[in-house]
Design an enzyme around this catalytic site. Structure first.
Site, short mmCIF file in Angstrom:
data_model
loop_
_atom_site.label_atom_id
_atom_site.label_comp_id
_atom_site.label_asym_id
_atom_site.label_seq_id
_atom_site.Cartn_x
_atom_site.Cartn_y
_atom_site.Cartn_z
N LEU A 22 1.23 8.50 -0.64
CA LEU A 22 -0.15 8.95 -0.66
C LEU A 22 -0.21 10.32 -1.34
O LEU A 22 0.62 11.19 -1.05
CB LEU A 22 -0.69 9.08 0.77
CG LEU A 22 -2.15 9.47 0.86
CD1 LEU A 22 -3.05 8.30 0.50
CD2 LEU A 22 -2.47 9.99 2.25
N LYS B 76 -5.41 5.18 0.80
CA LYS B 76 -5.42 5.55 2.22
C LYS B 76 -6.14 4.45 3.01
O LYS B 76 -7.25 4.60 3.51
CB LYS B 76 -6.08 6.92 2.42
CG LYS B 76 -5.63 7.65 3.68
CD LYS B 76 -6.04 9.10 3.62
CE LYS B 76 -5.72 9.86 4.91
NZ LYS B 76 -4.29 10.04 5.13
N GLU C 232 7.84 8.94 1.91
CA GLU C 232 7.06 9.90 2.69
C GLU C 232 7.32 9.64 4.16
O GLU C 232 8.29 8.97 4.50
CB GLU C 232 5.57 9.78 2.35
CG GLU C 232 5.00 8.38 2.48
CD GLU C 232 3.58 8.27 1.97
OE1 GLU C 232 2.96 9.30 1.66
OE2 GLU C 232 3.06 7.13 1.90
N TYR D 151 -9.80 5.40 4.85
CA TYR D 151 -10.13 6.52 5.74
C TYR D 151 -9.65 7.83 5.14
O TYR D 151 -8.89 7.87 4.17
CB TYR D 151 -9.48 6.31 7.12
CG TYR D 151 -8.00 6.60 7.18
CD1 TYR D 151 -7.52 7.79 7.72
CD2 TYR D 151 -7.06 5.69 6.68
CE1 TYR D 151 -6.16 8.06 7.78
CE2 TYR D 151 -5.70 5.95 6.74
CZ TYR D 151 -5.25 7.14 7.29
OH TYR D 151 -3.91 7.40 7.34
#
Length: 280
Positions: A200, A144, A176, A33
């Site tokens: 990411l 992702k 993250e 996505y």
């Protein structure tokens, strides 16, 4: 329309849309996505998000049945149908519809989902609260993917603690957040984790780096620790929908607040770039 959903050519209000039970997103989270904000019917940094989307699909060996230009045309058409100036645009593709089997289906065609919903832009002047959570995700965080259960659990832990985001770490290394990148300011330097398999490659993170370089703020793309996070002059949480939020609390203790002028200069540059891009 107040919002819009799209699935393989069908359109309608999100609440009225349905998908097949055999879509591999339902059983396996087998898909990818991307998402970004939209203003004045301009989808922010769409080309960069499409690049990442197609790269994620390629890493999972999902053959998308459309081109970047074709997907851009669909997205640009849908945003014009939602009656709001500021919107959030989300799209995903699964490997398709097939009988449940862990093996890739030989003849399934990748499915395309899109939602466009009204969403106000963030107020960067309001700091947020953070907690730290052990990073239990798999070792393909650079994709992702739809497999987001660890992120969902971390985000809920933050909500339960009265915070807005959870900072993930593997041992002592900060990676993250549950659904954002995290960076710090220390001694006038912008420090952010490298884009390896543990984080990411955030579009907003990349634009933060660009903003810092324009402002002549040194950038250091190296791993940093929980101790670095706790002693940082400022903590910056970035994503395509939140841009660059500062934090004033970490695990119930005061955080950041030691370089407000530098943080605001970065935030102002990020917002300047956004307004220029969307013509606001």
């Amino acid at each position: 329309m107040e919002n819009i959903g799209y699935y393989n050519g069908r359109e309608g209000l999100i609440e009225e849309m349905t998908i097949p039970m055999l879509d591999r997103a339902c059983y396996f989270g087998d898909g990818v996505y991307d998402a970004t904000c939209c203003k004045n019917n301009v989808i922010y940094q769409l080309e960069e998000h499409l690049d990442r989307f197609f790269n994620s699909a390629g890493l999972l060996k999902i053959c998308l049945p459309f081109t970047k230009a074709g997907l851009a045309d669909i997205l640009n058409g849908l945003v014009k149908k939602v009656d709001a100036d500021e919107k959030f645009v989300y799209w995903q593709s699964s490997r398709g519809v097939a009988k449940r089997n862990h093996l890739f289906p030989a003849d399934a065609k990748a499915s395309l989902y899109i939602t466009v919903t009204p969403a106000p832009l963030p107020d960067l002047s309001r700091p947020i609260k953070l907690i730290t959570v052990e990073d239990t995700r798999f070792l393909h965080c650079n994709i992702k993917t739809l497999n987001l259960i660890p992120s969902v659990m971390a985000a809920q832990a933050a909500e339960d603690a009265g915070c807005q985001e959870a900072v993930l770490h593997r041992g002592d290394r900060v990676t993250e957040c549950a659904h954002s990148n995290v960076s710090i300011l220390k001694n006038g330097m912008f420090i952010t984790a490298p884009t390896d398999h543990l984080i990411l490659p955030g579009i907003a993170r990349m634009h933060l780096i660009r903003a810092c370089k324009k402002l002549c703020i040194p950038v250091d793309e190296t791993p940093f620790t929980l101790a670095d996070l706790r002693s940082a002059d400022e903590i910056i949480v970035s994503s395509s929908s939140k841009f660059a939020l500062g934090a004033n609390e970490l695990d119930g203790q005061p955080a950041g607040g030691r370089a407000p002028a530098l943080l605001k200069a970065i935030q102002d540059e990020v917002m300047r770039e956004f307004r220029e891009y969307v013509g606001a």
